[in-house]
Write a protein that holds these residues in place. Structure first.
Motif: not given
Length: 253
Positions: A173, A176-177, A179, A183-184, A214
């Motif tokens: 995470e 992928a997400q 902060e 972007t990834l 994605r």
């Protein structure tokens, strides 16, 4: 470690091959590059696209070496250990873990400093990319196999990605997400080297999970599936005469 990135055009490969500057590797692939050889056997179109028609020393901070109780790095493993120690130790004493273990004006100087460890550029500065070491071929071939491809495109298991019970790979995470609106691809930059430039490897969905794989990108690709051409041409490799025409009259056309 950094990946070796160097690309010659098809015309240059053909020209230097005819002159004997580059030698065919066909007889070496099965024994010294089994991963790449297996891909050529599995995907004949790769062979078609690849077939022609005919070190600097490491510079480190001596004071930091002394404070870390380490010797000057003599191998890539020792260099990596030093860089990690710099990163994880508050050497400047400001109470903040903000040490930058390595800095460069670009990727090229870093490659120049490291390529000698992999058998490149060890015959003087006039032959920066000459390689006479079979181990280098095996090192590059490593990235065509499952383990090497996973390391190259996904990073470190447990740090950048996890392996699910079914064997599939998924980014953590924190990647992928990420902060800060990253972007990834931006979140992956500190851990992988495949973004930008050329690299040894064969991109497959199982190991490559950039923006192209994605869910939204894959959904768009599925919509285009009915319209995929029945025959897809790879990059053409021209003879010397054809290359001359393509760069003159062909370019005008």
């Amino acid at each position: 470690m950094r990946s070796i990135r160097r690309r010659l055009s098809s015309a240059e490969l053909y020209m230097y091959g005819r002159k004997g500057v580059l030698i065919p590797l066909d007889d070496y692939l099965a024994d010294h590059a089994p991963n790449f050889y297996a891909l050529l056997e599995q995907y004949p179109e790769l062979r078609q696209g690849l077939t022609m028609p005919v070190g600097m020393p490491f510079w480190v901070n001596g004071k930091w070496l002394e404070r870390l109780g380490m010797q000057e790095p003599a191998t890539t493993d020792e260099l990596l250990a030093y860089l990690r120690a710099v990163r994880d130790t508050n050497l400047n004493g400001n109470g903040v873990q903000d040490e930058i273990p390595v800095a460069s004006v670009g990727i090229t100087p870093l490659l120049d400093q490291l390529k000698g460890a992999f058998g490149l550029g060890n015959r003087g500065i006039a032959h920066r990319f000459v390689d006479v070491d079979e181990e280098t071929i095996r090192w590059m071939d490593y990235f065509f196999g499952e383990e090497g491809a996973t390391l190259f495109f996904m990073g470190e298991e447990g740090r950048t990605y996890d392996k699910k019970p079914d064997g599939s790979l998924v980014f953590k995470e924190s990647i992928a997400q990420a902060e800060g609106g990253l972007t990834l691809d931006q979140a992956l930059i500190p851990y992988v080297t495949w973004m930008g430039g050329s690299y040894p490897g064969f991109v497959r969905e199982a190991y490559f999970q950039g923006s192209e794989t994605r869910p939204e990108a894959m959904a768009s690709a599925e919509k285009a599936r009915p319209y995929i051409p029945s025959e897809v041409w790879g990059r053409f490799n021209f003879t010397e005469e054809e290359s001359l025409w393509m760069s003159t009259a062909g370019l005008d056309i």
